[in-house]
Design an enzyme around this catalytic site. Sequence first.
Site, short mmCIF file in Angstrom:
data_model
loop_
_atom_site.label_atom_id
_atom_site.label_comp_id
_atom_site.label_asym_id
_atom_site.label_seq_id
_atom_site.Cartn_x
_atom_site.Cartn_y
_atom_site.Cartn_z
N THR A 1 0.93 -1.14 -0.18
CA THR A 1 -0.09 0.03 0.11
C THR A 1 0.93 1.19 0.13
O THR A 1 1.67 1.29 0.96
CB THR A 1 -0.94 -0.05 1.06
OG1 THR A 1 -1.47 -1.01 1.20
CG2 THR A 1 -2.03 0.97 1.17
N CYS B 1 -3.25 -2.18 8.83
CA CYS B 1 -3.58 -1.25 7.64
C CYS B 1 -4.68 -0.30 7.89
O CYS B 1 -4.18 0.81 7.49
CB CYS B 1 -4.32 -2.39 6.64
SG CYS B 1 -3.32 -3.57 6.12
N ALA C 1 -19.96 -3.21 16.43
CA ALA C 1 -19.42 -2.44 17.33
C ALA C 1 -18.41 -3.01 18.03
O ALA C 1 -18.56 -4.13 18.55
CB ALA C 1 -20.48 -1.89 18.18
N GLY C 2 -17.50 -2.28 18.57
CA GLY C 2 -16.44 -2.73 19.31
C GLY C 2 -15.47 -1.84 20.03
O GLY C 2 -15.89 -0.75 20.23
N ARG D 1 -7.34 -9.76 3.81
CA ARG D 1 -7.39 -9.86 5.43
C ARG D 1 -6.64 -10.92 5.90
O ARG D 1 -6.68 -11.92 5.60
CB ARG D 1 -8.82 -9.88 5.90
CG ARG D 1 -9.64 -8.87 5.29
CD ARG D 1 -11.13 -9.26 5.40
NE ARG D 1 -11.41 -10.36 4.62
CZ ARG D 1 -12.69 -11.30 4.69
NH1 ARG D 1 -13.83 -10.58 5.32
NH2 ARG D 1 -12.88 -12.08 3.67
C1 UDX Z 1 -8.10 -5.08 6.40
C2 UDX Z 1 -8.85 -4.92 5.00
O1 UDX Z 1 -10.36 -5.73 5.18
C3 UDX Z 1 -8.15 -5.80 3.96
O2 UDX Z 1 -9.10 -5.52 2.71
C4 UDX Z 1 -6.77 -5.08 3.59
O3 UDX Z 1 -6.07 -5.66 2.59
C5 UDX Z 1 -5.95 -4.93 4.87
O4 UDX Z 1 -6.74 -4.38 5.94
P1 UDX Z 1 -7.35 -6.76 8.02
O5 UDX Z 1 -6.41 -5.40 8.88
O6 UDX Z 1 -6.74 -7.87 8.13
O7 UDX Z 1 -7.77 -6.29 6.67
O8 UDX Z 1 -8.56 -6.96 9.23
P2 UDX Z 1 -10.23 -6.66 9.08
O9 UDX Z 1 -10.86 -7.77 9.29
O10 UDX Z 1 -10.44 -5.74 7.84
O11 UDX Z 1 -10.51 -5.80 10.27
C6 UDX Z 1 -9.87 -4.32 10.73
C7 UDX Z 1 -10.23 -3.86 12.16
O12 UDX Z 1 -11.49 -3.50 12.12
C8 UDX Z 1 -9.86 -4.93 13.13
O13 UDX Z 1 -9.50 -4.50 14.37
C9 UDX Z 1 -11.58 -5.52 13.45
O14 UDX Z 1 -11.61 -5.93 14.63
C10 UDX Z 1 -12.42 -4.28 13.26
N1 UDX Z 1 -13.41 -4.39 12.92
C11 UDX Z 1 -14.00 -5.07 11.65
C12 UDX Z 1 -14.70 -4.00 13.73
O15 UDX Z 1 -14.39 -3.52 14.84
N2 UDX Z 1 -16.06 -4.17 13.34
C13 UDX Z 1 -16.31 -4.95 12.01
O16 UDX Z 1 -17.53 -4.99 11.84
C14 UDX Z 1 -15.46 -5.16 11.29
#
Ligand code: UDX
Length: 435
Positions: free
Chosen positions: A124, A263, A255-256, A157
Amino acid sequence: MGSLDCCVIGTGYVGLVTGACLADLGHSVVCADRDEAKVAGLATGEVPIYEAGLETVVRRNLEAGRLRFTSDINEAVGESELVFITVDTPSDAEGRADLTNVDEVAREIAAAINGYKVIINKSTVPVGTTKRVQRIIEEAMPEYHEFDVVSNPEFLREGTAVADFKNPSRVVVGSDSQKAIDRMLELYEPMSARVMITDPVSAEMVKYASNAFLATKVSYINAIANLCEVVGADVIEVARGMGHDERIGRQFLMAGPGFGGSCFPKDCRALLHIAREHDYSFDLLEGVLQVNTEQHERMVDKIRRLAGAGDDLAGKVIGLLGLAFKANTDDTRESPAVYVARGLIQDGATVLVFDPEAMERAREELEGASFMADAYDAAQGADVLVLLTEWDEFKWLDYGRVMELMRCPVILDTRNWLDAKALRKLGFTYEGVGR
Ligand code: UDX
């Protein structure tokens, strides 16, 4: 379809998954990394990260002879037509993506180039990097060879990386060269994926715009959750109602404790930096990051209140379940769990932690916490037990036993992951987020 000779420079998350999965598609792949110890391990099929299914794919392709590992970048580039750059682009102090690694690899490619190459950037990187890599190679090449630089951002992901690579929602290829585009189409042909061809700058922007949008969705639902708490609504019901509208979609409405990982935070900061450099004030995205930081802090405030603590948490024991930034990974980079743990330690609490996979990596960034052998040990004598990562196994704990171990039967479930009704029935004081 022919098998293409590929080399992947950098064996981090993206590099390793890319290399292994391209080999699985039938291409001949050599993965290059400067870290000789890492290369030696990988060459015997030892995968240094926890990622479902990755080790199997690596081993299968090592055995089939389609995948190799080397620390000799020069040789790897020399024998490949397609050269992937998959190195880290960490945030610098101002939030800008640090391109030191990319620049260095570009110079290494320039030194090794010996015929037509397609140089593919999967990291990226800021808008304009395709051109920048092109310029570096042109200037550093000892003798002229034809080459093209392509932007091909990766959307996988952590936790589902192999499946995401193999079944992508789209493959974005940014290039102005038909010759390079044809090679890219050939590369991805065995996957029958939706390939979108565009210009390099737009391709680079797609990656930032997508991650920042998803981060916005998470911050949005977290802000709604905070509002739900004061008006007495349940954010799970609200998200369910919203998600049925296909224009909104069901995903990324959980929510969390806030988003983390390698990323979202970094890419939001980088996009803000890009905006600032072009005198655009992207207030919306500033707000997304602010909501996220406040969300970490809100979790600490909740714990303080649930522990019945005054100004500090001295004398209180807090058990934390989960340290990874989300489930099914051992990654703790910018993990909300780590932020919360640090906040509690700073407040003087005794913090007991357990995570099924992320203990080793968390140890490096979390001084002052006690790393426990299992979830029950983390509950021992606790005033509050806090679930911070949504690991499946935390659902199936014997909560009767947990209750006996705790000093006070209080649970904060920052992922709305556990069965609130059942826990209350057992006699726990249960609190979630936004409910
Ligand atoms: C992300 C993108 O999804 C992916 O396409 C990109 O290539 C890299 O960044 P990743 O970092 O592996 O992937 O995690 P992801 O599953 O997207 O979750 C990111 C964060 O958001 C986590 O901390 C997760 O817990 C949080 N999250 C995600 C929430 O709190 N609520 C949600 O509904 C979804």
